[in-house]
Design a protein around this motif. Structure first.
Motif, PDB file in Angstrom:
ATOM      1  N   ASP A 100       0.970  -1.094   0.364  1.00  0.00           N
ATOM      2  CA  ASP A 100       0.412   0.036  -0.205  1.00  0.00           C
ATOM      3  C   ASP A 100       1.369   1.527  -0.485  1.00  0.00           C
ATOM      4  N   ALA A 101       2.666   1.356   0.042  1.00  0.00           N
ATOM      5  CA  ALA A 101       3.184   1.998   0.073  1.00  0.00           C
ATOM      6  C   ALA A 101       4.365   1.577  -0.515  1.00  0.00           C
ATOM      7  N   VAL A 102       4.984   2.711  -1.007  1.00  0.00           N
ATOM      8  CA  VAL A 102       6.504   2.364  -1.402  1.00  0.00           C
ATOM      9  C   VAL A 102       7.171   3.336   0.084  1.00  0.00           C
ATOM     10  N   THR A 103       8.494   2.620   0.369  1.00  0.00           N
ATOM     11  CA  THR A 103       9.085   3.605   1.182  1.00  0.00           C
ATOM     12  C   THR A 103      10.540   3.861   1.186  1.00  0.00           C
ATOM     13  N   LEU A 104      11.000   5.248   0.259  1.00  0.00           N
ATOM     14  CA  LEU A 104      12.584   5.258   1.034  1.00  0.00           C
ATOM     15  C   LEU A 104      12.899   5.831   1.907  1.00  0.00           C
ATOM     16  N   TYR A 152      19.457   2.642   9.037  1.00  0.00           N
ATOM     17  CA  TYR A 152      18.880   3.176   7.908  1.00  0.00           C
ATOM     18  C   TYR A 152      17.670   4.119   8.429  1.00  0.00           C
ATOM     19  N   GLU A 153      17.230   5.261   7.455  1.00  0.00           N
ATOM     20  CA  GLU A 153      16.487   6.204   8.079  1.00  0.00           C
ATOM     21  C   GLU A 153      15.385   6.529   6.667  1.00  0.00           C
ATOM     22  N   ARG A 154      14.455   6.712   7.589  1.00  0.00           N
ATOM     23  CA  ARG A 154      13.105   6.428   6.795  1.00  0.00           C
ATOM     24  C   ARG A 154      13.380   7.862   6.460  1.00  0.00           C
ATOM     25  N   ILE A 155      13.179   8.241   4.814  1.00  0.00           N
ATOM     26  CA  ILE A 155      13.338   9.572   4.133  1.00  0.00           C
ATOM     27  C   ILE A 155      11.953   9.885   3.610  1.00  0.00           C
ATOM     28  N   ALA A 156      11.238   9.112   2.902  1.00  0.00           N
ATOM     29  CA  ALA A 156       9.600  10.070   2.567  1.00  0.00           C
ATOM     30  C   ALA A 156       8.821   8.095   2.594  1.00  0.00           C
ATOM     31  N   ALA A 157       7.673   8.321   2.426  1.00  0.00           N
ATOM     32  CA  ALA A 157       7.341   7.337   2.468  1.00  0.00           C
ATOM     33  C   ALA A 157       5.625   7.554   1.332  1.00  0.00           C
ATOM     34  N   PHE A 158       5.689   6.869   0.169  1.00  0.00           N
ATOM     35  CA  PHE A 158       5.167   6.685  -1.087  1.00  0.00           C
ATOM     36  C   PHE A 158       3.613   6.041  -1.292  1.00  0.00           C
TER      37      PHE A 158
END
Length: 80
Positions: A53-57, A68-74
């Motif tokens: 339901d989403a792609v996370t960068l 790992y650092e979450r930058i954005a979720a699409f």
């Protein structure tokens, strides 16, 4: 016992280049028990299916914890 990593890589490249069709490199890998992409039967493909339901960068930080650092979720799906 696992497959030879070089044979797996060769089969992957051959199948990718041929659009999933069998090639000499893929046939050689198949002799070692490695199936090229697109060769799974329908039951195997159904078992491997998944939805998202989403792609996370993420940004990787080698040698750090957390690494790992979450930058954005699409979000995926229909727009309203």
């Amino acid at each position: 016992a696992g497959a030879d990593p070089a044979a797996v890589a060769a089969a992957w490249r051959a199948a990718d280049a041929a659009g999933g069709a069998t090639s000499a490199a893929a046939e050689g890998a198949a002799a070692e028990g490695v199936k090229p992409a697109g060769s799974a039967d329908s039951a195997t493909r159904a078992a491997m299916a998944w939805t998202a339901d989403a792609v996370t960068l993420f940004r990787s930080h080698l040698g750090r914890r957390p690494s790992y650092e979450r930058i954005a979720a699409f979000p995926l799906g229909a727009r309203s």
